[in-house]
Design an enzyme around this catalytic site. Structure first.
Site, mmCIF file in Angstrom:
data_model
loop_
_atom_site.group_PDB
_atom_site.id
_atom_site.type_symbol
_atom_site.label_atom_id
_atom_site.label_comp_id
_atom_site.label_asym_id
_atom_site.label_seq_id
_atom_site.Cartn_x
_atom_site.Cartn_y
_atom_site.Cartn_z
ATOM 1 N N LYS A 146 0.728 -1.411 0.037
ATOM 2 C CA LYS A 146 -0.357 -0.075 -0.024
ATOM 3 C C LYS A 146 0.866 1.408 0.148
ATOM 4 O O LYS A 146 0.612 2.068 -0.872
ATOM 5 C CB LYS A 146 -0.927 0.182 1.256
ATOM 6 C CG LYS A 146 -1.459 1.697 1.672
ATOM 7 C CD LYS A 146 -2.732 1.326 2.792
ATOM 8 C CE LYS A 146 -1.895 1.242 3.928
ATOM 9 N NZ LYS A 146 -1.366 3.593 4.475
ATOM 10 N N ASN A 147 1.620 1.384 0.882
ATOM 11 C CA ASN A 147 2.635 2.075 1.118
ATOM 12 C C ASN A 147 3.739 2.795 -0.043
ATOM 13 O O ASN A 147 4.633 3.419 0.099
ATOM 14 C CB ASN A 147 3.765 2.157 2.449
ATOM 15 C CG ASN A 147 2.293 2.645 3.581
ATOM 16 O OD1 ASN A 147 1.212 3.286 3.663
ATOM 17 N ND2 ASN A 147 2.495 2.271 4.739
ATOM 18 N N ARG A 169 -3.557 10.672 4.444
ATOM 19 C CA ARG A 169 -2.846 11.421 4.664
ATOM 20 C C ARG A 169 -1.682 11.534 3.365
ATOM 21 O O ARG A 169 -1.483 12.485 3.063
ATOM 22 C CB ARG A 169 -1.711 11.196 5.858
ATOM 23 C CG ARG A 169 -0.858 12.326 5.751
ATOM 24 C CD ARG A 169 -0.222 11.624 7.499
ATOM 25 N NE ARG A 169 1.009 11.911 7.845
ATOM 26 C CZ ARG A 169 1.433 13.334 8.446
ATOM 27 N NH1 ARG A 169 0.127 13.950 8.619
ATOM 28 N NH2 ARG A 169 2.868 13.665 7.922
ATOM 29 N N CYS A 225 -5.181 8.225 9.838
ATOM 30 C CA CYS A 225 -5.076 7.239 10.774
ATOM 31 C C CYS A 225 -5.051 8.740 11.753
ATOM 32 O O CYS A 225 -4.119 9.580 11.361
ATOM 33 C CB CYS A 225 -4.424 7.076 10.782
ATOM 34 S SG CYS A 225 -4.917 5.363 9.697
ATOM 35 N N PRO A 254 2.044 16.213 12.490
ATOM 36 C CA PRO A 254 2.103 17.500 11.172
ATOM 37 C C PRO A 254 2.864 17.166 10.072
ATOM 38 O O PRO A 254 3.170 16.630 9.459
ATOM 39 C CB PRO A 254 2.854 18.513 12.435
ATOM 40 C CG PRO A 254 3.956 17.586 12.935
ATOM 41 C CD PRO A 254 3.083 16.364 13.789
ATOM 42 N N ASP A 307 4.996 19.605 8.972
ATOM 43 C CA ASP A 307 5.940 20.788 8.823
ATOM 44 C C ASP A 307 7.519 20.793 7.803
ATOM 45 O O ASP A 307 7.467 22.274 7.199
ATOM 46 C CB ASP A 307 6.330 21.428 9.963
ATOM 47 C CG ASP A 307 7.073 20.241 11.162
ATOM 48 O OD1 ASP A 307 6.499 18.794 10.359
ATOM 49 O OD2 ASP A 307 7.275 20.032 12.175
ATOM 50 N N LEU A 308 7.658 19.387 8.060
ATOM 51 C CA LEU A 308 8.629 19.038 7.293
ATOM 52 C C LEU A 308 8.714 19.058 5.711
ATOM 53 O O LEU A 308 9.691 19.641 5.247
ATOM 54 C CB LEU A 308 9.797 17.947 7.824
ATOM 55 C CG LEU A 308 10.096 17.524 9.331
ATOM 56 C CD1 LEU A 308 10.408 15.882 9.493
ATOM 57 C CD2 LEU A 308 11.144 18.405 9.510
ATOM 58 N N ASP A 315 4.336 0.494 12.002
ATOM 59 C CA ASP A 315 3.107 -0.484 11.085
ATOM 60 C C ASP A 315 2.730 -1.726 12.022
ATOM 61 O O ASP A 315 2.159 -2.428 11.945
ATOM 62 C CB ASP A 315 3.269 -0.139 10.019
ATOM 63 C CG ASP A 315 2.821 1.594 9.557
ATOM 64 O OD1 ASP A 315 2.159 2.152 10.248
ATOM 65 O OD2 ASP A 315 2.863 1.749 8.189
ATOM 66 N N VAL A 325 8.297 6.112 16.918
ATOM 67 C CA VAL A 325 7.873 6.883 16.061
ATOM 68 C C VAL A 325 6.799 8.143 16.246
ATOM 69 O O VAL A 325 6.320 9.117 15.757
ATOM 70 C CB VAL A 325 7.488 6.502 14.782
ATOM 71 C CG1 VAL A 325 7.654 6.668 12.978
ATOM 72 C CG2 VAL A 325 9.157 4.906 14.662
#
Ligand code: UD1
Length: 413
Positions: free
Chosen positions: A19-20, A88, A112, A118, A120-121, A297, A319
């Site tokens: 999926k990822n 996301r 999720c 965030p 921000d990165l 995960d 994480v």
């Protein structure tokens, strides 16, 4: 999902595409007008959501078996909030749209509920490459002609690394990502972008991308290491004997090492992992961290497994700051677990019992499925939608392993 647990699983199950890895690959299609063909894509809700995103931006997408054919020109640089709020990974369209067209408007992402998560990165990285970024009423507005440069990530975020790779692929000067994520899915995206025409190299502390004129291509995504790990743990928690076919053991080293430490028997081939477990297994200490560390995960699923270990276990979640949605539900099934800050302290019990529980995200749902498979009696898991987001044909695959698990739709079937 209803599960009648308490029986050892046995048999073979085939792993789907990751999926990822599929999600950023779909977004990469926005970098070109030529067709991009993605093979070995898993048919699941999150992949459909990502396809809805690129379709809203002008592409058309068609499935043929597990292959997705994406074609057509990009006609919009405004991502619809309705899609981005669902997942996301759809936020990844910001970098490629901006780098290619000089502007992009993308709502802040949903997804999720596992901590603050965030972006921000992502935004700092794109600013370093020359973007002007403003966030107004929940929408990120980015403009500018991007240039090369060095971006240092203070944390090796998977999403931020992918965002910068996708943008860098069309920037005509070198982009260097220092302290990048090195997850297999990041490497898979780099492989796709290279096939499209970007030059990408990995060194000890950085990834360097030299973009250029890209072309369409075909790409087969890697097998899903998290799905593979979930089925290995399904075998382990039931004291069963399973083979996960298509898994890449080299992507699972942290999990396999921990399972061995617990006393589970493993045999890894080139594209397969076999496992044999017998209760009781030993408790261990585990810490999640970026790849090649133990994957966050798989933390919820491993929590279920350790709930039945002999003695004490500790899991440090490093994480995400609040990825514990499964813990309260496991308590209802008889687990003895306490949360202490970022740590989960587990006192192993001899058995779990079926209960009515609620899945709060994809992997918390998977943890409850595993607990249900091991528990005596019936477990009813509400929130199957979460499982459908991340697991292809989960009931079918569990049935192949001899599990009694089925989904009751709301109309009672
Ligand atoms: C990806 C995976 C997800 C996995 C995670 C970590 C996808 C679609 N999802 O998510 O399944 O759990 O990697 O392996 O590939 N962070 C920031 N600022 C940022 C970005 C991230 O502080 O701009 C923080 C997050 O809040 C989190 C940590 O970094 O605590 C890891 O996030 P990241 O690696 O970015 O995960 P995702 O890409 O969201």
């Amino acid at each position: 999902m209803v599960i009648r647990g308490g029986r050892p699983l046995s048999g073979r199950v085939e792993v789907s595409g990751a999926k990822n890895a599929a999600l950023p690959a779909i977004v990469a299609s926005l970098l070109v007008d030529e067709p991009v063909v993605i093979e070995n894509a898993p048919k699941l809700r999150d992949v459909e959501t990502q396809l809805a995103l690129v379709e809203a931006l002008g592409k058309t997408a068609r499935w043929e078996g597990n292959t997705i054919l994406i074609r057509g020109e990009v006609s919009s640089v405004e991502a619809p909030g309705e899609v981005v709020s669902r997942m996301r990974a759809s936020f990844l369209c910001l970098g490629p749209l901006l780098a290619r067209f000089g502007e992009a408007h993308v709502p802040l992402p949903g997804g999720c509920v596992i901590g603050a998560r965030p972006v921000d990165l992502h935004l700092e990285g794109l600013r370093r490459l020359g973007a002007e970024v403003e966030v107004r009423e929940g929408v990120v507005h980015a403009r500018g002609k991007l240039h090369g440069g060095e971006v240092w990530l203070r944390y090796p975020s998977v999403g931020a690394t992918e965002q910068l790779l996708l943008a860098g692929a069309v920037i005509r000067e070198p982009v260097e990502v220092v302290n990048p994520a090195r997850e297999p899915e990041v490497v898979d995206l780099a492989r796709l972008l290279s096939a499209m025409g970007a030059e990408i190299s990995f060194s000890e502390d950085r990834i360097t991308i030299q973009g250029g004129k890209l072309k369409g291509t075909g790409h087969a995504v890697i097998p899903d290491r998290i799905e593979a790990g979930t089925y290995l743990l399904a075998g382990a928690i039931t004291g069963g004997e399973v083979e996960v076919v298509g898994a890449r053991p080299e992507h699972l080293t942290a999990l396999l090492a921990k399972l061995e430490e617990c006393g589970v028997e493993l045999a890894a081939g080139q594209r397969t992992v076999r496992l044999k477990a017998r209760a009781p297994w030993s408790g261990v200490e585990v810490e999640t961290s970026p790849y090649p560390g133990f994957p966050t995960d798989l933390q919820p699923q491993f929590t279920s497994f350790l709930a039945l270990a002999r003695g004490r276990s500790v899991i440090w979640e490093r994480v995400f700051e609040s990825r514990f949605g499964h813990v309260g539900e496991l308590l209802r099934m008889g687990a003895r677990i306490t949360l202490q800050g970022q740590a989960i302290l587990i006192e192993g019990v001899e058995g779990l019992r079926g209960a009515e529980v609620v899945a709060t995200d994809i992997r918390a749902g998977a943890a409850l499925v595993l607990a249900g498979l091991a528990a005596h009696g019936e477990t009813r898991i509400e929130g199957v939608d979460h499982l459908r987001r991340g697991y292809e044909n989960m009931e079918g695959k569990l049935a192949q392993l001899g599990a009694k698990a089925w989904v009751e739709e709301l109309n009672g079937t």
